[in-house]
Structures are given as C-alpha cells and as structure tokens.
Design an enzyme around this catalytic site. Structure first.
Site, PDB file in Angstrom:
ATOM      1  N   SER A  88       0.839  -1.205   0.000  1.00 27.95           N
ATOM      2  CA  SER A  88       0.000   0.000   0.000  1.00 27.95           C
ATOM      3  C   SER A  88       0.867   1.246   0.000  1.00 27.95           C
ATOM      4  O   SER A  88       1.971   1.256   0.564  1.00 27.95           O
ATOM      5  CB  SER A  88      -0.853  -0.026   1.267  1.00 27.95           C
ATOM      6  N   TYR A 121      -1.877  -1.166  10.978  1.00 30.47           N
ATOM      7  CA  TYR A 121      -2.163  -1.699   9.635  1.00 30.47           C
ATOM      8  C   TYR A 121      -0.973  -1.444   8.711  1.00 30.47           C
ATOM      9  O   TYR A 121      -0.486  -2.353   8.032  1.00 30.47           O
ATOM     10  CB  TYR A 121      -3.422  -1.049   9.057  1.00 30.47           C
ATOM     11  N   LYS A 178       1.986  -3.968   6.601  1.00 33.91           N
ATOM     12  CA  LYS A 178       2.444  -3.918   5.204  1.00 33.91           C
ATOM     13  C   LYS A 178       3.966  -3.794   5.149  1.00 33.91           C
ATOM     14  O   LYS A 178       4.629  -4.474   4.364  1.00 33.91           O
ATOM     15  CB  LYS A 178       1.796  -2.733   4.472  1.00 33.91           C
TER      16      LYS A 178
HETATM   17  P1  NAD Z   1     -11.182  -6.608   1.241  1.00 31.63           P
HETATM   18  O1  NAD Z   1     -11.389  -6.580   2.717  1.00 31.63           O
HETATM   19  O2  NAD Z   1     -12.348  -6.357   0.354  1.00 31.63           O
HETATM   20  O3  NAD Z   1     -10.519  -7.990   0.811  1.00 31.63           O
HETATM   21  C1  NAD Z   1      -9.647  -8.707   1.664  1.00 31.63           C
HETATM   22  C2  NAD Z   1     -10.180 -10.131   1.749  1.00 31.63           C
HETATM   23  O4  NAD Z   1      -9.311 -10.901   2.580  1.00 31.63           O
HETATM   24  C3  NAD Z   1     -11.579 -10.208   2.347  1.00 31.63           C
HETATM   25  O5  NAD Z   1     -12.410 -10.916   1.460  1.00 31.63           O
HETATM   26  C4  NAD Z   1     -11.392 -10.946   3.664  1.00 31.63           C
HETATM   27  O6  NAD Z   1     -12.512 -11.739   3.994  1.00 31.63           O
HETATM   28  C5  NAD Z   1     -10.139 -11.759   3.378  1.00 31.63           C
HETATM   29  N1  NAD Z   1      -9.349 -12.134   4.560  1.00 31.63           N
HETATM   30  C6  NAD Z   1      -8.917 -11.319   5.560  1.00 31.63           C
HETATM   31  N2  NAD Z   1      -8.195 -12.022   6.435  1.00 31.63           N
HETATM   32  C7  NAD Z   1      -8.154 -13.302   5.985  1.00 31.63           C
HETATM   33  C8  NAD Z   1      -7.556 -14.501   6.466  1.00 31.63           C
HETATM   34  N3  NAD Z   1      -6.850 -14.533   7.602  1.00 31.63           N
HETATM   35  N4  NAD Z   1      -7.724 -15.636   5.751  1.00 31.63           N
HETATM   36  C9  NAD Z   1      -8.432 -15.624   4.604  1.00 31.63           C
HETATM   37  N5  NAD Z   1      -9.033 -14.535   4.109  1.00 31.63           N
HETATM   38  C10 NAD Z   1      -8.881 -13.383   4.798  1.00 31.63           C
HETATM   39  O7  NAD Z   1      -9.994  -5.567   0.910  1.00 31.63           O
HETATM   40  P2  NAD Z   1      -9.451  -5.050  -0.487  1.00 31.63           P
HETATM   41  O8  NAD Z   1      -9.741  -3.596  -0.568  1.00 31.63           O
HETATM   42  O9  NAD Z   1      -9.854  -5.938  -1.578  1.00 31.63           O
HETATM   43  O10 NAD Z   1      -7.894  -5.175  -0.220  1.00 31.63           O
HETATM   44  C11 NAD Z   1      -7.137  -6.295  -0.643  1.00 31.63           C
HETATM   45  C12 NAD Z   1      -5.705  -6.110  -0.195  1.00 31.63           C
HETATM   46  O11 NAD Z   1      -5.198  -4.892  -0.717  1.00 31.63           O
HETATM   47  C13 NAD Z   1      -5.531  -6.026   1.327  1.00 31.63           C
HETATM   48  O12 NAD Z   1      -4.351  -6.692   1.687  1.00 31.63           O
HETATM   49  C14 NAD Z   1      -5.396  -4.543   1.568  1.00 31.63           C
HETATM   50  O13 NAD Z   1      -4.664  -4.265   2.734  1.00 31.63           O
HETATM   51  C15 NAD Z   1      -4.658  -4.092   0.320  1.00 31.63           C
HETATM   52  N6  NAD Z   1      -4.858  -2.676   0.009  1.00 31.63           N
HETATM   53  C16 NAD Z   1      -6.133  -2.190  -0.130  1.00 31.63           C
HETATM   54  C17 NAD Z   1      -6.307  -0.830  -0.392  1.00 31.63           C
HETATM   55  C18 NAD Z   1      -7.681  -0.232  -0.498  1.00 31.63           C
HETATM   56  O14 NAD Z   1      -7.824   0.982  -0.349  1.00 31.63           O
HETATM   57  N7  NAD Z   1      -8.716  -1.011  -0.786  1.00 31.63           N
HETATM   58  C19 NAD Z   1      -5.196   0.014  -0.532  1.00 31.63           C
HETATM   59  C20 NAD Z   1      -3.922  -0.528  -0.406  1.00 31.63           C
HETATM   60  C21 NAD Z   1      -3.764  -1.882  -0.135  1.00 31.63           C
HETATM   61  N1  UFG Z   2     -11.944  11.450   3.585  1.00 31.55           N
HETATM   62  C1  UFG Z   2     -12.930  12.316   4.007  1.00 31.55           C
HETATM   63  N2  UFG Z   2     -14.057  11.779   4.551  1.00 31.55           N
HETATM   64  C2  UFG Z   2     -14.256  10.442   4.703  1.00 31.55           C
HETATM   65  C3  UFG Z   2     -13.227   9.558   4.261  1.00 31.55           C
HETATM   66  C4  UFG Z   2     -12.088  10.099   3.702  1.00 31.55           C
HETATM   67  O1  UFG Z   2     -12.797  13.529   3.879  1.00 31.55           O
HETATM   68  O2  UFG Z   2     -15.292  10.030   5.226  1.00 31.55           O
HETATM   69  C5  UFG Z   2     -10.730  12.016   2.954  1.00 31.55           C
HETATM   70  C6  UFG Z   2      -9.459  11.701   3.709  1.00 31.55           C
HETATM   71  O3  UFG Z   2      -9.216  12.636   4.712  1.00 31.55           O
HETATM   72  C7  UFG Z   2      -8.431  11.711   2.578  1.00 31.55           C
HETATM   73  C8  UFG Z   2      -9.221  11.224   1.370  1.00 31.55           C
HETATM   74  O4  UFG Z   2     -10.598  11.416   1.683  1.00 31.55           O
HETATM   75  O5  UFG Z   2      -8.003  13.027   2.320  1.00 31.55           O
HETATM   76  C9  UFG Z   2      -9.008   9.747   1.072  1.00 31.55           C
HETATM   77  O6  UFG Z   2      -9.264   8.990   2.246  1.00 31.55           O
HETATM   78  P1  UFG Z   2      -9.382   7.393   2.243  1.00 31.55           P
HETATM   79  O7  UFG Z   2      -9.663   6.959   3.629  1.00 31.55           O
HETATM   80  O8  UFG Z   2     -10.330   6.974   1.177  1.00 31.55           O
HETATM   81  O9  UFG Z   2      -7.949   6.950   1.756  1.00 31.55           O
HETATM   82  P2  UFG Z   2      -6.521   7.126   2.438  1.00 31.55           P
HETATM   83  O10 UFG Z   2      -5.603   7.646   1.388  1.00 31.55           O
HETATM   84  O11 UFG Z   2      -6.588   7.873   3.708  1.00 31.55           O
HETATM   85  O12 UFG Z   2      -6.162   5.626   2.805  1.00 31.55           O
HETATM   86  C10 UFG Z   2      -6.407   4.567   1.891  1.00 31.55           C
HETATM   87  C11 UFG Z   2      -6.568   3.271   2.654  1.00 31.55           C
HETATM   88  C12 UFG Z   2      -5.282   2.886   3.272  1.00 31.55           C
HETATM   89  C13 UFG Z   2      -4.246   2.825   2.238  1.00 31.55           C
HETATM   90  C14 UFG Z   2      -4.135   4.134   1.511  1.00 31.55           C
HETATM   91  C15 UFG Z   2      -3.144   4.069   0.408  1.00 31.55           C
HETATM   92  O13 UFG Z   2      -7.552   3.408   3.664  1.00 31.55           O
HETATM   93  O14 UFG Z   2      -5.406   1.612   3.845  1.00 31.55           O
HETATM   94  O15 UFG Z   2      -5.399   4.475   0.964  1.00 31.55           O
HETATM   95  O16 UFG Z   2      -3.413   3.003  -0.408  1.00 31.55           O
HETATM   96  F1  UFG Z   2      -3.075   2.533   2.813  1.00 31.55           F
END
Ligand code: NAD
Ligand code: UFG
Length: 348
Positions: free
Chosen positions: A129, A153, A157
């Site tokens: 991330s 969290y 990572k």
């Molecule tokens: P998500 O929660 O939709 O998907 C993650 C999946 O992993 C879920 O279906 C959950 O049930 C499963 N899971 C969690 N723990 C588990 C375990 N111990 N065993 C088996 N399954 C398990 O999240 P996502 O947005 O699809 O994110 C996927 C990956 O990408 C995550 O590792 C997350 O940290 C990373 N990531 C997401 C974002 C974002 O903003 N969505 C940004 C950066 C990184």
């Molecule tokens: N924000 C609001 N109101 C809300 C939610 C978010 O104003 O209800 C703003 C935040 O302050 C930020 C922007 O919208 O300025 C984006 O916020 P997000 O929470 O959507 O995303 P972040 O960049 O803060 O974090 C996300 C994931 C993290 C990940 C990161 C980079 O939550 O897990 O993107 O991938 F690490």
C-alpha cells in the site's frame, strides 16, 4: 497449459475484480478467503461475468491462519503463482486492535509463505500500500522513497514487505512482486461486482456512495485547511479494473523474467482533492452529496500520488481510466446494489 493462480482474499473488493480479469485472461483461479470482510455472492457474480471461463474458478472457505486447511489447498492443486490479497485493512480498527492485525495479517502471511515454500511454489504478488510512504516529503512518490508506518495496519504492510525481501534474499528461487496500491475506487463496468465494506466505511468513495443511496445523511470532509487547491486532501485514485490488470502485468513479468523481489506503485500519477472527487461523483450520479466540514483525520497525509514510471517501464502497464469513469462505474454498482451483496436488514 493454462497457469493456475491461488488468489488469497479473492472474494474481497480488489481480489474479486482480479479473479475476473485472471479468468478472462485464460488463467485457472483458486480463491481462498475466510469471508471475514466479503461475501461468496461476489464470486458467484464473477463466475457469471466470466462466461465460458466460469468453470476455471474454484473457491475454498479457508482462513490463512489455519495451516492444515492451507496445506490441503496446496495438496490439491499445483500453483504457478500466488496473489496474496487476504488481510484486514481498516486503519482505525488496527489502532484499537493491533494484535488482531498482527495476528491476522502477519501470521496469515507467514503460514502462506511456509506452505508455498514446502510445495515448491515460490512466485508471489503481494498487496502492499501507498501507506508505507507515510506523509511523503515530496510527490510523486517513487518506489525508492523512505518507508514508514503511521499505524499497526501500515506496519503489517511494512513488515510483510521486509519478510518478502528477506526470504528472497535467503532463497533465490523466490520471485516476488510487491505492489503498492494508491487509492482503488470504482467497480466493474457491469455494476455486478464492487466494494461492499462491512459496517461504516472508512474510505472516501464507499462513504460517498452510501450517502448517494440514502444510507448516510452526509459526508464528513476531514480537513479543509491543507495546502492544496481547495484545502482538502489529495490522493491518487485508481480504477479497480486498472488495478486488477496491474496484477496480470506483474504475473507476466514474474513468469517471463528473473525478478528477485521488486516493488511497483500502482496509481495513475494524478492527484485529486476530496472536493474534486465529490464533484465528479455528483456529476456521474446526478445526486447531491451533503458535506459537513470537520477537522483533519489523525494520521492523514496532505498530498499523496504515485510516480508511475517504473510500472510503465518494467511491467508495461498503465492505468487507462480517469475519475469520470471511476465515478460512473462506482455509481452504476451502487445504484444497482445499494446494499452491496447483502440485504438492508443485515447492514449497519
Ligand atoms: P477486502 O477486505 O475487500 O478484501 C480482503 C479479503 O481478505 C476479504 O475478502 C477478507 O474476507 C479476506 N481475509 C482477511 N483475512 C483473511 C484470512 N486470515 N484468511 C483468509 N481470508 C482473509 O480488501 P481489499 O480492498 O480488496 O484489499 C485487498 C488487499 O489490498 C488487502 O491486503 C489490503 O490491505 C490491500 N490494500 C487495499 C487498499 C484499499 O484501499 N482497498 C489500498 C492498499 C492496499
Ligand atoms: N476522507 C474524508 N471523509 C471520509 C473519508 C475520507 O474527507 O469520510 C478524505 C481523507 O481525509 C483523505 C481522502 O478522503 O483526504 C481519502 O481517504 P481514504 O480513507 O479513502 O484513503 P486514504 O488515502 O486515507 O487511505 C487509503 C486506505 C489505506 C491505504 C491508503 C493508500 O484506507 O489503507 O489508501 O493506499 F493505505
């Protein structure tokens, strides 16, 4: 012969979109997921969208911390590679429950890596991330920037990235790509799969979408005193289908080249403010999103966006979609599935 890919967390938001792109690309896909933050319905929809490739998808409800269950999956199929999405991802929850995050994300990953090694499958794509850049001193963020973590969290990572670097250093048979995602949003253009977070959404676009369908009264904007063009935070939003395709590009690189352990940003390279994103969504949905201005959210960075050069150059991958398409597809998904994969009764 078609390659077989294990997708951990494949019922989740990014995993389900990636499973679909893999199927359409001719791969065999096995998903393991404990459904902690997802629904099996997502995978039924993936099958529907995959058409003639539907039978190439298998699902096992498995928690990665259950070593025997993971062993059984590897005993039943010989995998060419693993894409490892499974993990918990709510920043605020990780501050409240750090042990849950260390247990789930780190122990789950170590189990997976050990079983992979035991079965001679040493090719991995890991979901990292942009959070590992912390509050970057400058933008765009390049892969060489110093790394830090602002919460448990983010630390999971960072630790997992380090674990991956260590295992590859210790055993050159490992080929690993760490993908640092920026802000995934949007949904498949069919509107049949999309993001369906449990509980109150932490992230901007799932929250906006729930306001648009009438599930929440307003969006709270966290901070309008940043040094940005309208005072709100800037992020690099990337369409989830572009992101999914980035994983296929990573796999192709792993299968074709001597990789070692490499890291790539997956973003668009463009920064968008909260207010710009809300305006784009209002345009796409023709819905007004009421706003309440509030103070900054602790731990939030001011401006974060990616340098995309390395991924373009070495993975031959580039994001195609802009924020208009992201908002169009997010709204298409939201309007067709206002309660995600569930019914109104079992939603907060
Ligand atoms: P998500 O929660 O939709 O998907 C993650 C999946 O992993 C879920 O279906 C959950 O049930 C499963 N899971 C969690 N723990 C588990 C375990 N111990 N065993 C088996 N399954 C398990 O999240 P996502 O947005 O699809 O994110 C996927 C990956 O990408 C995550 O590792 C997350 O940290 C990373 N990531 C997401 C974002 C974002 O903003 N969505 C940004 C950066 C990184
Ligand atoms: N924000 C609001 N109101 C809300 C939610 C978010 O104003 O209800 C703003 C935040 O302050 C930020 C922007 O919208 O300025 C984006 O916020 P997000 O929470 O959507 O995303 P972040 O960049 O803060 O974090 C996300 C994931 C993290 C990940 C990161 C980079 O939550 O897990 O993107 O991938 F690490």
């Amino acid at each position: 012969m078609a390659k077989s890919i294990l997708v951990t967390g494949g019922a989740g938001y990014i995993g389900s979109h990636t499973a679909l792109q893999l199927l359409l690309g001719g791969y065999n896909v096995v998903v393991v997921d404990n459904l902690d933050n997802s629904s099996e319905i997502a995978l039924q929809r993936v099958k529907e969208l995959a058409g003639e490739f539907a039978s190439n998808l298998a699902f096992h409800k498995v928690d990665l911390r259950d070593r025997t269950a993971v062993e059984n999956v590897f005993s039943s199929t010989k995998f060419d590679a693993v894409i490892h999405f499974a993990g918990l991802k709510a920043v605020g929850e990780s501050v409240q429950k750090p042990l849950l995050y260390y247990n789930n994300n780190i122990i789950g990953t170590i189990n997976l890596l050990e079983v992979m090694a035991a079965h001679g499958c040493k090719t991995l794509v890991f979901s990292s991330s942009a959070t590992v850049y912390g509050w970057p001193k400058e933008v765009p963020c390049t892969e060489e920037f110093p790394l830090s973590a602002a919460n448990p969290y983010g630390r999971t990572k960072l630790f997992i990235e380090e674990i991956c670097r260590d295992i590859q250093h210790g055993d050159a048979e490992w080929k690993i790509i760490l993908l640092r995602y920026f802000n995934p949003v949007g949904a498949h253009s069919s509107g049949h799969i999309g993001e369906d977070p449990r509980g109150i959404p932490n992230n901007l676009m799932p929250f906006v979408q729930q306001v648009a369908v009438g599930r929440r009264p307003h969006l709270t904007v966290y901070g309008n005193d940043y040094k940005t063009k309208d005072g709100t935070g800037v992020r690099d939003y990337i369409h989830v289908v572009d992101l999914a395709d980035g994983h296929i590009a990573a796999l192709k690189k792993l299968f074709a080249a001597d990789v070692g352990c490499e890291v790539y940003n997956l973003g668009t390279g463009k920064g968008t403010t909260v207010l710009e994103m809300v305006a784009a969504f209002e345009k796409a949905s023709e819905k007004k999103i009421p706003l309440v201005m509030a103070g900054r959210r602790p731990g939030d960075a001011e401006v974060v966006y990616a340098s995309t050069e390395k991924a373009e150059r070495e993975l031959n991958w580039k994001a195609n979609y802009g924020i208009e398409e992201m908002c169009r597809d997010q709204w298409n998904w939201a309007s067709k599935n206002p309660y995600g994969y569930g019914s109104p009764d079992n939603k907060d």
